[in-house]
Motif scaffolding. Structure first.
Motif, PDB file in Angstrom:
ATOM      1  N   GLY A 109      -1.286  26.148  -1.220  1.00  0.00           N
ATOM      2  CA  GLY A 109      -0.633  24.876  -1.498  1.00  0.00           C
ATOM      3  C   GLY A 109      -0.298  24.704  -2.964  1.00  0.00           C
ATOM      4  N   PRO A 134     -11.350  19.850  -1.184  1.00  0.00           N
ATOM      5  CA  PRO A 134     -10.025  19.254  -1.014  1.00  0.00           C
ATOM      6  C   PRO A 134      -9.736  18.955   0.450  1.00  0.00           C
ATOM      7  N   VAL A 135      -8.928  17.929   0.653  1.00  0.00           N
ATOM      8  CA  VAL A 135      -8.497  17.563   2.004  1.00  0.00           C
ATOM      9  C   VAL A 135      -7.109  18.139   2.220  1.00  0.00           C
ATOM     10  N   TRP A 136      -7.000  19.070   3.163  1.00  0.00           N
ATOM     11  CA  TRP A 136      -5.731  19.749   3.413  1.00  0.00           C
ATOM     12  C   TRP A 136      -5.004  19.116   4.581  1.00  0.00           C
ATOM     13  N   LYS A 137      -3.699  18.977   4.436  1.00  0.00           N
ATOM     14  CA  LYS A 137      -2.883  18.493   5.543  1.00  0.00           C
ATOM     15  C   LYS A 137      -2.770  19.595   6.594  1.00  0.00           C
ATOM     16  N   ASP A 138      -3.034  19.252   7.815  1.00  0.00           N
ATOM     17  CA  ASP A 138      -3.033  20.243   8.894  1.00  0.00           C
ATOM     18  C   ASP A 138      -1.620  20.366   9.461  1.00  0.00           C
ATOM     19  N   TYR A 192      -7.224  16.016  -3.609  1.00  0.00           N
ATOM     20  CA  TYR A 192      -8.623  16.036  -4.027  1.00  0.00           C
ATOM     21  C   TYR A 192      -9.113  14.603  -4.198  1.00  0.00           C
ATOM     22  N   ASP A 229      -2.169  24.330  -5.352  1.00  0.00           N
ATOM     23  CA  ASP A 229      -3.102  24.996  -6.251  1.00  0.00           C
ATOM     24  C   ASP A 229      -2.512  26.245  -6.896  1.00  0.00           C
ATOM     25  N   ILE A 265      -2.696  27.062   4.818  1.00  0.00           N
ATOM     26  CA  ILE A 265      -3.992  26.525   5.220  1.00  0.00           C
ATOM     27  C   ILE A 265      -4.162  26.550   6.731  1.00  0.00           C
ATOM     28  N   SER A 281      -0.294  21.624   1.671  1.00  0.00           N
ATOM     29  CA  SER A 281      -0.441  20.512   0.730  1.00  0.00           C
ATOM     30  C   SER A 281      -1.854  19.959   0.842  1.00  0.00           C
ATOM     31  N   ARG A 282      -2.397  19.550  -0.274  1.00  0.00           N
ATOM     32  CA  ARG A 282      -3.770  19.063  -0.274  1.00  0.00           C
ATOM     33  C   ARG A 282      -3.936  17.902  -1.247  1.00  0.00           C
TER      34      ARG A 282
END
Length: 256
Positions: free
Chosen positions: A104, A213-217, A189, A106, A223, A186-187
């Protein structure tokens, strides 16, 4: 298919430093593919992004045959290697294996990815390799995966002005099922900053929260692939132009 001069010259680097286990896994995995040069940072350079040391001496040290440390960033390593240390121009720049993912947004912070970016800027095909297993200790799984990806890229060719960003799932969590070609995810924090006050009570901050981190599924992303147990390969390029906006903005009128 790309035409390479034989034997191949491979330039290996990373952002975790010359002594990082992930780099040694990569060196061992690629043995026999060609002339392997290792030019890596003397110290940890994670999250250094595509930073370049300017107007300051960049120290280098020869550690062994075709092995060097550079007192600088991953970007410095690639530039110094290509322009000064290597006997010939490398056919491929391979960065990693990073201790942790680079997915993402990062990738914009990553020193691992930055080394591949610098290779691409210099017109050299490049690959960034990262492992979700931060210790990179599952050598018998991760090493062969890295070799297969590099060999495939050599045999089939990486598109021009493009580099590959590879993320390998943790084999201790689930078996590796295969490979998927993906787009960046995309994520977000939470609690990224930690406050730390000095003796006078002035606030300071440490970047790097404790929360994951919270990642969009989202299907088709890096991811999503690694969550399902697949190696993610994302082709990236350096043209950041948003072409759709060009068409829209051509209608703008600026009163100068």
């Amino acid at each position: 298919m790309l035409e390479y001069t034989m034997p191949l010259t491979l330039l290996l680097t990373n952002d975790d430093g010359y002594d990082a286990p992930g780099l040694q896994v990569l060196i061992d995995a690629l043995e026999g593919l060609g002339d392997i040069y290792v030019v890596a940072p003397l110290n940890q350079q994670s999250a250094s992004s595509h930073s370049l040391t300017l107007r300051k001496r960049i120290g280098t040290r020869r550690i062994g045959d075709k092995r060097y440390t550079v007192d600088g960033t991953p970007t410095d390593c690639v530039l110094v290697a290509v322009d000064a240390l290597l006997e010939k121009r490398p056919d491929l720049v391979i960065s990693g294996i990073n201790h942790g993912p680079n997915m993402g947004e990062d990738v914009t912070y990553s020193g691992t990815v930055a080394a591949a970016i610098e290779g691409t800027i210099l017109g050299i095909r490049s690959i960034a390799l990262s492992s979700l297993q931060r210790t990179v200790e599952s050598v018998q799984v991760i090493g062969p995966i890295a070799r297969t990806i590099v060999e495939t890229a050599i045999n089939l060719g990486i598109p021009g002005r493009c580099f590959l960003n590879v993320n390998i799932p943790n084999p201790e969590i689930s078996p590796i099922k295969g490979v998927q070609v993906t787009k960046l995810g995309s994520r977000a924090y939470d609690n990224l900053l930690q406050e730390e006050r000095d003796e006078e009570g002035n606030p300071g901050y440490i970047i790097g929260g404790e929360d994951e981190p919270v990642w969009k599924d989202e299907e088709g992303t890096d991811i999503a692939a690694v969550r399902k147990g697949y190696v993610s390969i994302t082709p990236l390029h350096l043209d950041l132009t948003h072409y759709k906006s060009i068409l829209e903005m051509e209608r703008w009128r600026f009163d100068l």
